[in-house]
Enzyme design. Structure first.
Site, PDB file in Angstrom:
ATOM      1  N   GLN A   2      29.140  63.849  63.195  1.00 10.37           N
ATOM      2  CA  GLN A   2      29.293  62.862  64.280  1.00 10.37           C
ATOM      3  C   GLN A   2      30.152  63.395  65.427  1.00 10.37           C
ATOM      4  O   GLN A   2      29.783  63.318  66.595  1.00 10.37           O
ATOM      5  CB  GLN A   2      29.948  61.586  63.749  1.00 10.37           C
ATOM      6  CG  GLN A   2      29.172  60.859  62.681  1.00 10.37           C
ATOM      7  CD  GLN A   2      29.737  59.473  62.465  1.00 10.37           C
ATOM      8  OE1 GLN A   2      29.267  58.517  63.070  1.00 10.37           O
ATOM      9  NE2 GLN A   2      30.736  59.360  61.613  1.00 10.37           N
ATOM     10  N   LEU A   3      31.313  63.940  65.067  1.00  8.74           N
ATOM     11  CA  LEU A   3      32.213  64.431  66.116  1.00  8.74           C
ATOM     12  C   LEU A   3      31.659  65.700  66.759  1.00  8.74           C
ATOM     13  O   LEU A   3      31.756  65.869  67.987  1.00  8.74           O
ATOM     14  CB  LEU A   3      33.611  64.695  65.530  1.00  8.74           C
ATOM     15  CG  LEU A   3      34.623  65.239  66.524  1.00  8.74           C
ATOM     16  CD1 LEU A   3      34.830  64.290  67.699  1.00  8.74           C
ATOM     17  CD2 LEU A   3      35.961  65.523  65.839  1.00  8.74           C
ATOM     18  N   ILE A  48      33.193  77.131  56.198  1.00 10.11           N
ATOM     19  CA  ILE A  48      34.633  77.323  56.455  1.00 10.11           C
ATOM     20  C   ILE A  48      35.429  77.618  55.182  1.00 10.11           C
ATOM     21  O   ILE A  48      36.565  78.065  55.261  1.00 10.11           O
ATOM     22  CB  ILE A  48      35.259  76.123  57.215  1.00 10.11           C
ATOM     23  CG1 ILE A  48      35.171  74.822  56.403  1.00 10.11           C
ATOM     24  CG2 ILE A  48      34.653  75.980  58.595  1.00 10.11           C
ATOM     25  CD1 ILE A  48      36.091  73.717  56.920  1.00 10.11           C
ATOM     26  N   THR A 107      33.747  64.126  54.196  1.00  9.34           N
ATOM     27  CA  THR A 107      34.145  62.813  54.708  1.00  9.34           C
ATOM     28  C   THR A 107      33.718  61.643  53.813  1.00  9.34           C
ATOM     29  O   THR A 107      34.019  60.497  54.138  1.00  9.34           O
ATOM     30  CB  THR A 107      33.550  62.584  56.123  1.00  9.34           C
ATOM     31  OG1 THR A 107      32.138  62.779  56.049  1.00  9.34           O
ATOM     32  CG2 THR A 107      34.146  63.525  57.134  1.00  9.34           C
ATOM     33  N   TYR A 138      40.638  62.075  49.254  1.00 12.75           N
ATOM     34  CA  TYR A 138      40.292  62.385  50.645  1.00 12.75           C
ATOM     35  C   TYR A 138      41.572  62.508  51.479  1.00 12.75           C
ATOM     36  O   TYR A 138      41.765  63.501  52.186  1.00 12.75           O
ATOM     37  CB  TYR A 138      39.383  61.287  51.216  1.00 12.75           C
ATOM     38  CG  TYR A 138      39.091  61.411  52.691  1.00 12.75           C
ATOM     39  CD1 TYR A 138      38.275  62.413  53.180  1.00 12.75           C
ATOM     40  CD2 TYR A 138      39.646  60.505  53.606  1.00 12.75           C
ATOM     41  CE1 TYR A 138      38.017  62.531  54.542  1.00 12.75           C
ATOM     42  CE2 TYR A 138      39.387  60.609  54.960  1.00 12.75           C
ATOM     43  CZ  TYR A 138      38.570  61.625  55.430  1.00 12.75           C
ATOM     44  OH  TYR A 138      38.321  61.731  56.784  1.00 12.75           O
ATOM     45  N   LYS A 177      43.091  65.978  53.070  1.00 10.83           N
ATOM     46  CA  LYS A 177      43.190  66.087  54.532  1.00 10.83           C
ATOM     47  C   LYS A 177      44.636  66.364  54.946  1.00 10.83           C
ATOM     48  O   LYS A 177      44.885  67.118  55.886  1.00 10.83           O
ATOM     49  CB  LYS A 177      42.693  64.803  55.218  1.00 10.83           C
ATOM     50  CG  LYS A 177      41.204  64.533  55.096  1.00 10.83           C
ATOM     51  CD  LYS A 177      40.325  65.505  55.856  1.00 10.83           C
ATOM     52  CE  LYS A 177      40.438  65.386  57.355  1.00 10.83           C
ATOM     53  NZ  LYS A 177      39.522  66.335  58.052  1.00 10.83           N
ATOM     54  N   TRP A 215      37.961  55.442  61.382  1.00 15.09           N
ATOM     55  CA  TRP A 215      36.784  54.562  61.451  1.00 15.09           C
ATOM     56  C   TRP A 215      35.781  55.049  62.523  1.00 15.09           C
ATOM     57  O   TRP A 215      35.358  54.286  63.399  1.00 15.09           O
ATOM     58  CB  TRP A 215      37.216  53.117  61.734  1.00 15.09           C
ATOM     59  CG  TRP A 215      38.111  52.495  60.710  1.00 15.09           C
ATOM     60  CD1 TRP A 215      38.881  53.120  59.768  1.00 15.09           C
ATOM     61  CD2 TRP A 215      38.349  51.089  60.516  1.00 15.09           C
ATOM     62  NE1 TRP A 215      39.568  52.204  59.007  1.00 15.09           N
ATOM     63  CE2 TRP A 215      39.260  50.944  59.442  1.00 15.09           C
ATOM     64  CE3 TRP A 215      37.877  49.938  61.149  1.00 15.09           C
ATOM     65  CZ2 TRP A 215      39.706  49.704  58.999  1.00 15.09           C
ATOM     66  CZ3 TRP A 215      38.330  48.691  60.712  1.00 15.09           C
ATOM     67  CH2 TRP A 215      39.226  48.586  59.646  1.00 15.09           C
TER      68      TRP A 215
HETATM   69  N1  LIG Z   1      33.964  59.479  59.695  1.00 14.38           N
HETATM   70  C1  LIG Z   1      35.109  58.799  59.744  1.00 14.38           C
HETATM   71  O1  LIG Z   1      35.129  57.557  59.652  1.00 14.38           O
HETATM   72  C2  LIG Z   1      36.414  59.525  59.931  1.00 14.38           C
HETATM   73  C3  LIG Z   1      37.608  58.796  59.901  1.00 14.38           C
HETATM   74  C4  LIG Z   1      38.817  59.481  60.050  1.00 14.38           C
HETATM   75  C5  LIG Z   1      38.814  60.847  60.254  1.00 14.38           C
HETATM   76  N2  LIG Z   1      37.651  61.516  60.275  1.00 14.38           N
HETATM   77  C6  LIG Z   1      37.682  62.980  60.454  1.00 14.38           C
HETATM   78  O2  LIG Z   1      36.977  63.286  61.643  1.00 14.38           O
HETATM   79  C7  LIG Z   1      36.351  64.567  61.499  1.00 14.38           C
HETATM   80  C8  LIG Z   1      34.896  64.462  61.896  1.00 14.38           C
HETATM   81  O3  LIG Z   1      34.265  63.494  61.052  1.00 14.38           O
HETATM   82  P1  LIG Z   1      32.706  63.183  61.165  1.00 14.38           P
HETATM   83  O4  LIG Z   1      32.527  61.730  60.894  1.00 14.38           O
HETATM   84  O5  LIG Z   1      32.158  63.789  62.415  1.00 14.38           O
HETATM   85  O6  LIG Z   1      32.184  63.984  59.878  1.00 14.38           O
HETATM   86  P2  LIG Z   1      30.681  64.205  59.403  1.00 14.38           P
HETATM   87  O7  LIG Z   1      29.732  63.485  60.277  1.00 14.38           O
HETATM   88  O8  LIG Z   1      30.673  63.955  57.932  1.00 14.38           O
HETATM   89  O9  LIG Z   1      30.477  65.771  59.654  1.00 14.38           O
HETATM   90  C9  LIG Z   1      31.112  66.747  58.901  1.00 14.38           C
HETATM   91  C10 LIG Z   1      30.316  68.005  59.014  1.00 14.38           C
HETATM   92  O10 LIG Z   1      30.980  69.046  58.273  1.00 14.38           O
HETATM   93  C11 LIG Z   1      29.969  69.806  57.644  1.00 14.38           C
HETATM   94  N3  LIG Z   1      30.530  70.577  56.532  1.00 14.38           N
HETATM   95  C12 LIG Z   1      30.827  70.154  55.275  1.00 14.38           C
HETATM   96  N4  LIG Z   1      31.297  71.193  54.545  1.00 14.38           N
HETATM   97  C13 LIG Z   1      31.307  72.272  55.346  1.00 14.38           C
HETATM   98  C14 LIG Z   1      31.688  73.617  55.169  1.00 14.38           C
HETATM   99  N5  LIG Z   1      32.155  74.070  53.997  1.00 14.38           N
HETATM  100  N6  LIG Z   1      31.566  74.476  56.211  1.00 14.38           N
HETATM  101  C15 LIG Z   1      31.077  74.043  57.401  1.00 14.38           C
HETATM  102  N7  LIG Z   1      30.709  72.775  57.625  1.00 14.38           N
HETATM  103  C16 LIG Z   1      30.810  71.899  56.619  1.00 14.38           C
HETATM  104  C17 LIG Z   1      28.976  68.764  57.187  1.00 14.38           C
HETATM  105  O11 LIG Z   1      27.759  69.374  56.858  1.00 14.38           O
HETATM  106  P3  LIG Z   1      26.840  68.698  55.711  1.00 14.38           P
HETATM  107  O12 LIG Z   1      26.421  67.366  56.249  1.00 14.38           O
HETATM  108  O13 LIG Z   1      25.745  69.693  55.557  1.00 14.38           O
HETATM  109  O14 LIG Z   1      27.719  68.579  54.492  1.00 14.38           O
HETATM  110  C18 LIG Z   1      28.904  67.884  58.432  1.00 14.38           C
HETATM  111  O15 LIG Z   1      27.963  68.379  59.370  1.00 14.38           O
HETATM  112  C19 LIG Z   1      36.611  65.003  60.059  1.00 14.38           C
HETATM  113  O16 LIG Z   1      37.712  65.881  60.028  1.00 14.38           O
HETATM  114  C20 LIG Z   1      36.976  63.719  59.345  1.00 14.38           C
HETATM  115  O17 LIG Z   1      37.813  63.945  58.236  1.00 14.38           O
HETATM  116  C21 LIG Z   1      36.439  60.901  60.120  1.00 14.38           C
END
Ligand SMILES: NC(=O)c1ccc[n+]([C@@H]2O[C@H](COP(=O)([O-])OP(=O)(O)OC[C@H]3O[C@@H](n4cnc5c(N)ncnc54)[C@H](OP(=O)(O)O)[C@@H]3O)[C@@H](O)[C@H]2O)c1
Length: 317
Positions: free
Chosen positions: A11-12, A39, A64, A150, A154, A175
């Site tokens: 998403q990000l 990574i 996530t 989680y 983190k 969120w």
């Molecule tokens: N989503 C939320 O509500 C939320 C809330 C608070 C903080 N955050 C933080 O915000 C950030 C962005 O979140 P997001 O919602 O954009 O996450 P997301 O949509 O789940 O995207 C995470 C990406 O990381 C990839 N990934 C997983 N393992 C990997 C690896 N070993 N090497 C390289 N890429 C890998 C995933 O690929 P696959 O899909 O192939 O696994 C996915 O494309 C994260 O740090 C998260 O912890 C998110």
């Protein structure tokens, strides 16, 4: 300036790619995901960052799935702690900046109250709602105490990045919704097949549009103001409030029932109150986040293609 996005299809990652496209020429963006750059693999990370002469790494990769982390603990730590560590070590070696994205779930979410003791309501749900109103959103220097795998993984990622790379920005968000699976899309899907929905009313946080977070990150990387930041849309609400607003904005007629966390048991413990204050952005004149309701309305407009494709034309209630 060469910017490397890891987890670029999340998403990000997608929101950042869009934001960099808007800005244009200044940045050359290399977007990678698990297939192109894992990574958790130190040698691969080192080779890739050095070969591509990267100036800035924005780590959007993460595990996530909060509930799945409970049963896949080792994988959670590999992706959320070892991965950022690998990136931080190499960034330090090549003099690059690193952005590590973290979470509100580093806080325990026990009410961070100013005067909560004055509230003596019997009813648990109502009492928690009253306490939330009296609470102060967490600042960057408040004490962390994560409650889930989680959150702990983190937090370890944050600490490793902070220790291993001087030029770091750690930005905690919450969120998040954008291009991908998220609460907004889940609610819209559920409303298609249910006349009534039960939504947790005693967990409070800040719904944040990935686009708004991307803007804040792009602003930060242009500075040398390293450190820890909170970056969420403005205002606090419960998941119930969030759901209600989604349906109100879409004109969807569905009954939303407010339930307690105990009535909606999940594998991972969530904080009751994890609202964040963008304090460090604010005091430096860098807080560009909108009220969450405004950002949500913008998202619902921007996401119509997904809605048309996935909601069978029932997007307007
Ligand atoms: N989503 C939320 O509500 C939320 C809330 C608070 C903080 N955050 C933080 O915000 C950030 C962005 O979140 P997001 O919602 O954009 O996450 P997301 O949509 O789940 O995207 C995470 C990406 O990381 C990839 N990934 C997983 N393992 C990997 C690896 N070993 N090497 C390289 N890429 C890998 C995933 O690929 P696959 O899909 O192939 O696994 C996915 O494309 C994260 O740090 C998260 O912890 C998110």
């Amino acid at each position: 300036m060469k910017v490397l996005l890891t987890g670029g299809n999340g998403q990000l990652g997608i929101a950042l790619k869009n934001e960099f496209t808007q800005i244009g020429q200044i940045y050359e963006v290399i977007s990678t995901d698990y297939d192109t750059l894992d990574i958790t693999n130190f040698e691969q990370v080192k080779e890739y960052l050095i070969a591509n002469k990267v100036d800035i790494v924005i780590n959007c990769a993460a595990h996530t799935a909060v509930d799945k982390c409970e049963e896949a603990m080792e994988r959670a730590y590999q992706i959320n702690a070892v991965g950022p560590r690998n990136l931080a070590i190499v960034c330090e070696q090549i003099g690059a900046k690193i952005v590590q994205v973290s979470t509100d779930y580093v806080f325990d979410g026990a009410f961070n109250t100013l005067e909560a003791k004055q509230v003596g309501l019997e009813d648990v749900l109502q009492s928690r709602i009253e306490k939330a109103k009296l609470s102060r959103p967490w600042r960057e220097d408040d004490k962390v105490a994560p409650q889930s795998i989680y959150g702990t993984s983190k937090l370890m990622g944050e600490e490793l990045v902070r220790t291993l790379c001087k030029k770091h920005f750690i930005i905690r968000t919450a969120w998040l919704y954008g291009e991908g699976n998220n609460f907004v899309r889940t609610m819209l899907k559920l409303a298609q097949t249910n006349k009534e929905l039960n939504v947790v009313g005693d967990q409070f946080g800040n719904p944040t549009y990935a686009k708004d977070l991307a803007v804040a990150i792009v602003n930060l990387i242009q500075t040398e103001y390293y450190g820890v930041y909170h970056g969420t849309c403005e205002g606090t609400c419960s998941w119930y409030d969030f759901a209600t607003k989604i349906f109100e904005l879409k004109g969807i007629d569905v009954k939303v029932n407010k339930v307690t966390s105990e009535q909606f048991v999940r594998p991972a413990k969530r904080p009751f109150y994890s609202s964040l204050d963008n304090f460090m952005l604010k005091i430096q004149g860098l807080n560009t986040f909108r009220p969450w309701q405004e950002a949500l309305a913008d998202y619902l407009e921007a996401d119509t293609a997904w809605q048309e494709e996935n909601l069978g034309g029932k997007v307007n209630g």
